[in-house]
Write an enzyme that holds these catalytic residues in place. Structure first.
Site, short mmCIF file in Angstrom:
data_model
loop_
_atom_site.label_atom_id
_atom_site.label_comp_id
_atom_site.label_asym_id
_atom_site.label_seq_id
_atom_site.Cartn_x
_atom_site.Cartn_y
_atom_site.Cartn_z
N LYS A 172 0.86 -1.20 0.00
CA LYS A 172 0.00 0.00 0.00
C LYS A 172 0.89 1.24 0.00
O LYS A 172 1.56 1.53 0.99
CB LYS A 172 -0.92 0.04 1.22
CG LYS A 172 -1.96 1.17 1.05
CD LYS A 172 -2.48 1.75 2.33
CE LYS A 172 -1.71 2.89 2.92
NZ LYS A 172 -1.66 4.13 2.14
N GLU A 248 10.33 0.67 10.39
CA GLU A 248 11.33 1.73 10.23
C GLU A 248 10.60 3.04 10.51
O GLU A 248 9.78 3.49 9.71
CB GLU A 248 11.89 1.72 8.80
CG GLU A 248 12.47 0.38 8.35
CD GLU A 248 13.66 -0.08 9.18
OE1 GLU A 248 14.26 0.76 9.87
OE2 GLU A 248 13.97 -1.28 9.16
N CYS A 282 14.57 10.49 6.66
CA CYS A 282 14.57 10.00 8.05
C CYS A 282 15.99 10.01 8.64
O CYS A 282 16.18 10.21 9.82
CB CYS A 282 14.00 8.60 8.11
SG CYS A 282 14.92 7.43 7.11
P1 NAP Z 1 2.87 8.05 8.19
O1 NAP Z 1 1.92 9.16 8.26
O2 NAP Z 1 3.14 7.25 9.40
O3 NAP Z 1 2.35 7.11 7.00
C1 NAP Z 1 3.07 6.00 6.53
C2 NAP Z 1 2.13 5.02 5.85
O4 NAP Z 1 1.24 4.47 6.83
C3 NAP Z 1 1.24 5.65 4.77
O5 NAP Z 1 1.10 4.73 3.72
C4 NAP Z 1 -0.07 5.84 5.53
O6 NAP Z 1 -1.19 5.92 4.68
C5 NAP Z 1 -0.10 4.58 6.37
N1 NAP Z 1 -1.00 4.63 7.53
C6 NAP Z 1 -1.44 5.71 8.21
N2 NAP Z 1 -2.25 5.34 9.23
C7 NAP Z 1 -2.33 3.98 9.19
C8 NAP Z 1 -3.00 3.00 9.97
N3 NAP Z 1 -3.76 3.33 11.01
N4 NAP Z 1 -2.84 1.70 9.64
C9 NAP Z 1 -2.06 1.35 8.61
N5 NAP Z 1 -1.42 2.22 7.83
C10 NAP Z 1 -1.53 3.53 8.12
O7 NAP Z 1 4.32 8.52 7.71
P2 NAP Z 1 4.65 9.55 6.57
O8 NAP Z 1 4.27 10.91 7.06
O9 NAP Z 1 4.13 9.04 5.27
O10 NAP Z 1 6.27 9.46 6.50
C11 NAP Z 1 7.13 10.25 7.24
C12 NAP Z 1 7.64 9.49 8.45
O11 NAP Z 1 8.30 8.32 8.02
C13 NAP Z 1 8.67 10.26 9.25
O12 NAP Z 1 8.41 10.10 10.63
C14 NAP Z 1 9.99 9.57 8.90
O13 NAP Z 1 11.00 9.64 9.88
C15 NAP Z 1 9.54 8.18 8.71
N6 NAP Z 1 10.52 7.44 7.89
C16 NAP Z 1 11.34 6.56 8.52
C17 NAP Z 1 12.29 5.87 7.78
C18 NAP Z 1 13.22 4.89 8.45
O14 NAP Z 1 13.91 4.18 7.74
N7 NAP Z 1 13.27 4.81 9.77
C19 NAP Z 1 12.42 6.10 6.40
C20 NAP Z 1 11.55 7.01 5.80
C21 NAP Z 1 10.60 7.68 6.55
P3 NAP Z 1 -1.71 7.38 4.20
O15 NAP Z 1 -0.68 7.87 3.31
O16 NAP Z 1 -2.99 7.10 3.57
O17 NAP Z 1 -1.84 8.21 5.45
#
Ligand code: NAP
Length: 481
Positions: A172, A248, A282
């Site tokens: 997804k 992650e 990240c």
């Molecule tokens: P996010 O808001 O947590 O969303 C990530 C994914 O999860 C999206 O596909 C989102 O769908 C989905 N999602 C949201 N709520 C959900 C639920 N209740 N159940 C299942 N899936 C759900 O993160 P983001 O804003 O896209 O990304 C930024 C974050 O990612 C930052 O905190 C960054 O640090 C982190 N990140 C970490 C790494 C690492 O390697 N540690 C790498 C890259 C990014 P929707 O898009 O529809 O909301």
């Protein structure tokens, strides 16, 4: 604006309900694409397709699977220009970066194919006429949920190693740039040797489609990248069926600049990382602790770098653009909120600090350097995830290690010093999953990820990451009396 379909069981399908979502071009704020909004029923169809494809895909020899992975890599290279243009249009990536990302995505499939040969079983010595060994087996159906910040490469990072070792997948993509995920599906659909249902790409909201995937009883593992908050929700959704989860999550990575640091070399790495992808990395620098003796020089050079960048519309066709917009209007507002909050708490905007009137309705925030920040300010404690450098002056009397560790995150830390011995001694004092000293390199070989604090569980990438996608089955055979 183009309407898309999802890719389930090797077919292009609408969502079962017929609902759609609209994505934006972040450079202009205009509508970009229509994508299906999946429900639990669509996720169920995708999981069933992946389950049906599993015996065929996992039953292939490594050589047979590798041939398919190499064909995928070749197709990505062939389509790289079109894929890159989609990244420019839906994520705001500058063209040259986007093209490089696509080449990196192709390399992930080649690297994973080769690496899978290195995953050997293991014999355990036991007494008597008994053979005991651990046999690697694919975990089964993997549900991947990806973030918006690195749409193309993240898809490759997830799929390539999982496929290489025989799993089938449902992915997804993030809502914000879902059409990039579907472009990836389009490339995969042009690889006839990839059996139907081995990869399924289903678009929809996290709260509905993502949650349905995370809780589906037929999904064996969830591979998630995103915020720590969503990560916790997914862990809860996966708990009733005790799914394995590789997570992650977020970070707020400390950067320690010592008085003896090579400032020019550090800025080549750090300032680049700070503004590349509009700071939406990240692993990027989160808060800079700069010794007072080099603080002014560091700040002045950071400012000069920020002001040298060419910022602009990544869909204009201008390949010399170095930094595009943020991914969404919401994220832009959040980042600007961090900047105004920092100023209210006493920080100074050395450069940038606003959206810039020249960018129209695009989601831009100018490359920004904040000085006079302190460790306790919100901008230093939370993950800004934008083109904003938070500079904190420290003196010899400050406890640098305590400040660096004082965070709910533990993703990585950066150290810059000419005294390698000092840097090496610090490694074990920092409570993080990765330490970069005088560099920041992330290659296909290196595992990424951490199980430290709220930044994640498990590894991604390299051989260690690939091992997350196999189960080690214990086999014990008595062959004597
Ligand atoms: P996010 O808001 O947590 O969303 C990530 C994914 O999860 C999206 O596909 C989102 O769908 C989905 N999602 C949201 N709520 C959900 C639920 N209740 N159940 C299942 N899936 C759900 O993160 P983001 O804003 O896209 O990304 C930024 C974050 O990612 C930052 O905190 C960054 O640090 C982190 N990140 C970490 C790494 C690492 O390697 N540690 C790498 C890259 C990014 P929707 O898009 O529809 O909301």
């Amino acid at each position: 604006m183009r309407d898309h379909r999802m890719w389930i069981g090797g077919q292009w399908v609408p969502s079962e309900s017929g609902r759609m979502m609209t994505t934006k071009n972040p450079s202009t704020g205009e509508d970009h694409a229509g994508v299906p909004k999946a429900s639990a029923a669509d996720i169920d169809a995708a999981v069933r397709a992946a389950r049906e494809a599993f015996p065929v895909w996992s039953g292939m020899t490594q050589a047979e699977r590798n041939k398919v992975l190499y064909e995928i890599a070749a197709k990505i290279r062939e389509e790289a220009d079109a894929m890159a243009r989609d990244e420019c249009a839906e994520h705001g990536t500058p063209y040259n970066d986007a093209y490089g990302v696509c080449m990196g995505a192709a390399a992930k499939f080649e690297w994973s194919a080769n690496a899978a040969y290195r995953l050997m079983g293991e014999e355990i010595p036991v007494p008597g006429d008994t053979l005991t060994y651990l046999k690697n087996e694919p975990v089964g159906v993997i549900g991947f949920i990806t973030p918006w910040n690195l749409p193309t490469i993240m898809t490759a990072v997830k799929l390539a190693p999982a496929l290489a070792v025989g799993n089938t997948c449902v992915l997804k993509p993030p809502s914000i740039n879902s059409a990039i995920g579907l472009k990836f599906a389009h490339v995969l659909s042009q690889v006839p040797s990839l059996p139907k249902g081995v990869v399924n790409i289903v678009t929809g909201s996290g709260s509905e489609a993502g949650a349905a995937l995370a809780s589906h009883p037929e999904v064996d593992l969830i591979g998630f990248t995103g915020s720590s908050e969503t990560g916790k929700e997914i862990l809860a959704l996966a708990a009733p069926t005790v799914k394995k989860c590789v997570m992650e999550l977020g970070g707020n990575n400390p950067v320690l600049i010592f008085p003896d640091a090579d400032i020019d070399a550090s800025l080549k790495v750090l300032a680049w990382r700070q503004f590349n992808n509009s700071g939406q990395h990240c692993s990027g620098p989160g808060r800079y602790y700069v010794h007072e003796s080099v603080y002014d020089e560091f700040a002045a050079k950071f400012k000069a770098y920020a002001e040298s960048l060419k910022v602009g519309d990544t869909t204009s066709g201008d390949k010399s653009i170095q930094m595009g917009p943020l991914v969404s209007a919401e994220h832009k507002a959040k980042v600007l909120g961090y900047i105004s909050g920092a100023v209210a708490e006493g920080a100074t905007v050395l450069t940038g600090g606003d959206a810039g009137t020249q960018y129209g309705s695009g989601f831009f925030v100018k490359p920004t350097v904040l000085t006079g920040c302190t460790h306790d300010m919100t901008c230093a404690r939370e993950e800004i995830f934008g083109p904003v450098a938070v500079l904190i002056r420290y003196t010899d009397s400050d406890d640098l290690v305590t400040m660096a560790n004082d965070s709910r995150f533990g993703l990585c830390a950066h150290i810059w010093t000419r005294d390698i011995s000092k840097g090496m001694k610090l490694i074990s004092t920092l409570h993080v999953g990765a330490v970069f000293i005088n560099c920041q390199m992330l290659t296909d070989e290196q595992p990424w990820g951490t199980s430290v604090k709220e930044s994640g569980i498990g590894k991604e990438g390299g051989i260690f990451g690939m091992r997350e996608f196999v189960d080690k089955k214990l086999v014990c055979v008595k062959y004597g009396e």
